[in-house]
Design a protein around this motif. Structure first.
Motif, PDB file in Angstrom:
ATOM      1  N   ILE A 115       0.845  -1.206   0.000  1.00  0.00           N
ATOM      2  CA  ILE A 115       0.000   0.000   0.000  1.00  0.00           C
ATOM      3  C   ILE A 115       0.873   1.246   0.000  1.00  0.00           C
ATOM      4  N   LYS A 116       1.883   1.272   0.845  1.00  0.00           N
ATOM      5  CA  LYS A 116       2.768   2.443   0.921  1.00  0.00           C
ATOM      6  C   LYS A 116       3.548   2.640  -0.378  1.00  0.00           C
ATOM      7  N   GLU A 117       3.856   1.555  -1.053  1.00  0.00           N
ATOM      8  CA  GLU A 117       4.634   1.600  -2.288  1.00  0.00           C
ATOM      9  C   GLU A 117       3.796   2.040  -3.493  1.00  0.00           C
ATOM     10  N   THR A 118       2.505   1.642  -3.524  1.00  0.00           N
ATOM     11  CA  THR A 118       1.685   1.867  -4.722  1.00  0.00           C
ATOM     12  C   THR A 118       0.471   2.760  -4.495  1.00  0.00           C
ATOM     13  N   ASP A 119       0.024   2.923  -3.256  1.00  0.00           N
ATOM     14  CA  ASP A 119      -1.180   3.679  -2.876  1.00  0.00           C
ATOM     15  C   ASP A 119      -2.498   2.950  -3.135  1.00  0.00           C
ATOM     16  N   PHE A 120      -2.478   1.779  -3.755  1.00  0.00           N
ATOM     17  CA  PHE A 120      -3.734   1.124  -4.123  1.00  0.00           C
ATOM     18  C   PHE A 120      -3.888  -0.235  -3.465  1.00  0.00           C
ATOM     19  N   TYR A 121      -5.137  -0.554  -3.112  1.00  0.00           N
ATOM     20  CA  TYR A 121      -5.472  -1.846  -2.531  1.00  0.00           C
ATOM     21  C   TYR A 121      -6.952  -2.090  -2.721  1.00  0.00           C
ATOM     22  N   THR A 122      -7.382  -3.310  -2.487  1.00  0.00           N
ATOM     23  CA  THR A 122      -8.804  -3.617  -2.572  1.00  0.00           C
ATOM     24  C   THR A 122      -9.270  -4.242  -1.262  1.00  0.00           C
ATOM     25  N   ILE A 123     -10.521  -4.018  -0.966  1.00  0.00           N
ATOM     26  CA  ILE A 123     -11.181  -4.652   0.175  1.00  0.00           C
ATOM     27  C   ILE A 123     -12.279  -5.530  -0.409  1.00  0.00           C
ATOM     28  N   ASN A 124     -12.271  -6.801  -0.049  1.00  0.00           N
ATOM     29  CA  ASN A 124     -13.178  -7.784  -0.632  1.00  0.00           C
ATOM     30  C   ASN A 124     -13.886  -8.536   0.492  1.00  0.00           C
ATOM     31  N   ALA A 125     -15.218  -8.515   0.467  1.00  0.00           N
ATOM     32  CA  ALA A 125     -15.982  -9.196   1.513  1.00  0.00           C
ATOM     33  C   ALA A 125     -15.751 -10.699   1.442  1.00  0.00           C
ATOM     34  N   ILE A 126     -15.669 -11.305   2.613  1.00  0.00           N
ATOM     35  CA  ILE A 126     -15.574 -12.766   2.706  1.00  0.00           C
ATOM     36  C   ILE A 126     -16.988 -13.299   2.837  1.00  0.00           C
ATOM     37  N   ASN A 127     -17.354 -14.233   1.972  1.00  0.00           N
ATOM     38  CA  ASN A 127     -18.653 -14.883   2.127  1.00  0.00           C
ATOM     39  C   ASN A 127     -18.438 -16.368   2.437  1.00  0.00           C
ATOM     40  N   GLU A 128     -19.521 -17.042   2.746  1.00  0.00           N
ATOM     41  CA  GLU A 128     -19.432 -18.414   3.250  1.00  0.00           C
ATOM     42  C   GLU A 128     -18.604 -19.369   2.378  1.00  0.00           C
ATOM     43  N   LEU A 166     -30.890  -3.442  -2.731  1.00  0.00           N
ATOM     44  CA  LEU A 166     -32.298  -3.362  -2.341  1.00  0.00           C
ATOM     45  C   LEU A 166     -32.938  -2.118  -2.957  1.00  0.00           C
ATOM     46  N   ASP A 167     -34.259  -2.047  -2.901  1.00  0.00           N
ATOM     47  CA  ASP A 167     -34.992  -0.916  -3.476  1.00  0.00           C
ATOM     48  C   ASP A 167     -34.577   0.422  -2.879  1.00  0.00           C
ATOM     49  N   ASP A 168     -34.145   0.424  -1.605  1.00  0.00           N
ATOM     50  CA  ASP A 168     -33.763   1.687  -0.949  1.00  0.00           C
ATOM     51  C   ASP A 168     -32.287   2.040  -1.158  1.00  0.00           C
ATOM     52  N   GLY A 169     -31.573   1.233  -1.966  1.00  0.00           N
ATOM     53  CA  GLY A 169     -30.170   1.510  -2.258  1.00  0.00           C
ATOM     54  C   GLY A 169     -29.180   0.817  -1.333  1.00  0.00           C
ATOM     55  N   MET A 170     -29.640   0.210  -0.267  1.00  0.00           N
ATOM     56  CA  MET A 170     -28.767  -0.523   0.648  1.00  0.00           C
ATOM     57  C   MET A 170     -28.362  -1.847   0.002  1.00  0.00           C
ATOM     58  N   LEU A 171     -27.240  -2.398   0.472  1.00  0.00           N
ATOM     59  CA  LEU A 171     -26.813  -3.710   0.004  1.00  0.00           C
ATOM     60  C   LEU A 171     -27.271  -4.772   0.992  1.00  0.00           C
ATOM     61  N   ASP A 172     -27.823  -5.846   0.476  1.00  0.00           N
ATOM     62  CA  ASP A 172     -28.267  -6.972   1.288  1.00  0.00           C
ATOM     63  C   ASP A 172     -27.098  -7.947   1.429  1.00  0.00           C
ATOM     64  N   LEU A 173     -26.315  -7.769   2.473  1.00  0.00           N
ATOM     65  CA  LEU A 173     -25.143  -8.610   2.695  1.00  0.00           C
ATOM     66  C   LEU A 173     -25.523 -10.040   3.050  1.00  0.00           C
ATOM     67  N   SER A 174     -26.658 -10.209   3.729  1.00  0.00           N
ATOM     68  CA  SER A 174     -27.057 -11.561   4.125  1.00  0.00           C
ATOM     69  C   SER A 174     -27.477 -12.397   2.915  1.00  0.00           C
ATOM     70  N   ALA A 175     -27.912 -11.767   1.832  1.00  0.00           N
ATOM     71  CA  ALA A 175     -28.306 -12.513   0.633  1.00  0.00           C
ATOM     72  C   ALA A 175     -27.131 -13.272   0.041  1.00  0.00           C
ATOM     73  N   LYS A 176     -25.923 -12.765   0.222  1.00  0.00           N
ATOM     74  CA  LYS A 176     -24.719 -13.416  -0.310  1.00  0.00           C
ATOM     75  C   LYS A 176     -23.915 -14.109   0.782  1.00  0.00           C
ATOM     76  N   LYS A 177     -24.523 -14.251   1.951  1.00  0.00           N
ATOM     77  CA  LYS A 177     -23.892 -14.940   3.078  1.00  0.00           C
ATOM     78  C   LYS A 177     -22.527 -14.352   3.403  1.00  0.00           C
ATOM     79  N   ILE A 178     -22.490 -13.007   3.503  1.00  0.00           N
ATOM     80  CA  ILE A 178     -21.272 -12.302   3.881  1.00  0.00           C
ATOM     81  C   ILE A 178     -20.979 -12.624   5.347  1.00  0.00           C
ATOM     82  N   ALA A 179     -19.747 -13.003   5.622  1.00  0.00           N
ATOM     83  CA  ALA A 179     -19.348 -13.459   6.954  1.00  0.00           C
ATOM     84  C   ALA A 179     -18.977 -12.304   7.877  1.00  0.00           C
ATOM     85  N   THR A 180     -19.022 -12.587   9.154  1.00  0.00           N
ATOM     86  CA  THR A 180     -18.448 -11.735  10.193  1.00  0.00           C
ATOM     87  C   THR A 180     -17.440 -12.591  10.949  1.00  0.00           C
ATOM     88  N   ILE A 181     -16.602 -11.917  11.738  1.00  0.00           N
ATOM     89  CA  ILE A 181     -15.599 -12.618  12.538  1.00  0.00           C
ATOM     90  C   ILE A 181     -15.795 -12.258  14.001  1.00  0.00           C
TER      91      ILE A 181
END
Length: 184
Positions: free
Chosen positions: A57-70, A148-163
């Motif tokens: 990150i310090k060398e290039t300034d770029f990175y990605t964040i990717n949700a972990i799903n089941e 979703l219709d209100d613009g929110m993302l339904d994380l549970s629909a894709k079984k996004i994990a928590t730790i």
């Protein structure tokens, strides 16, 4: 102590060095820090040992964040193993790189929610040697059926994990969505 604060987001942060070595590692400390501009941050452990994610990150300034799903929990968890900078965790797991819109850092192909980030600033936390890294969201990709219709993302629909703690993964389910509250 790692579990008393409750459930945390489960994400893979992916980077690429200037020498084209890719890196991906699990993080449970990603948080929202603002919407205008869109800022996310994460806490990095002390740099008393080599931290490939931080160095890239310090060398290039770029990175990605990717949700972990089941489906990718086991491979995502293995990215916590310590490999040298020349060995990509992508090659040690069934996770695959994906390059979208010419973004420098790789996304995790299997993730249903991918965020392209540009480094903004860091804040050393002196008491324990950790570093708060802040970045701006500059690219966003998610499966169409998550919105979703209100613009929110339904994380549970894709079984996004928590730790919880360092090694316990859970799949939350939406129980109730409440409206924005105003004084009575």
């Amino acid at each position: 102590m790692n579990s008393i604060s409750g459930f945390k987001s489960a994400n893979l942060i992916a980077t690429k060095s200037k020498d084209n070595y890719t890196n991906v590692a699990v993080f449970s400390s990603v948080m929202h820090y603002g919407s205008t501009p869109a800022i996310l941050g994460f806490v990095l452990r002390p740099t008393t040992v080599i931290r490939n994610t931080y160095n890239n990150i310090k060398e290039t300034d770029f990175y990605t964040i990717n949700a972990i799903n089941e489906p990718i929990i086991d491979d995502a968890h293995h990215t916590s193993a310590k490999y040298s900078a020349e060995i990509s965790e992508f090659n040690k797991t069934n996770l695959n790189t994906e390059y979208i819109n010419g973004f420098y850092a790789p996304f995790v192909k299997e993730s249903p929610l991918k965020i392209g980030m540009k480094f903004l600033e860091e804040h050393p936390i002196k008491v324990n040697g950790t570093i708060l890294v802040l970045g701006e969201v500059i690219d966003l990709h998610f499966d169409d059926d998550m919105i979703l219709d209100d613009g929110m993302l339904d994380l549970s629909a894709k079984k996004i994990a928590t730790i919880n703690g360092l090694d316990t993964y859970l799949i939350p389910k939406e129980k109730r969505k409440l409206s924005y509250q105003r004084p009575k």
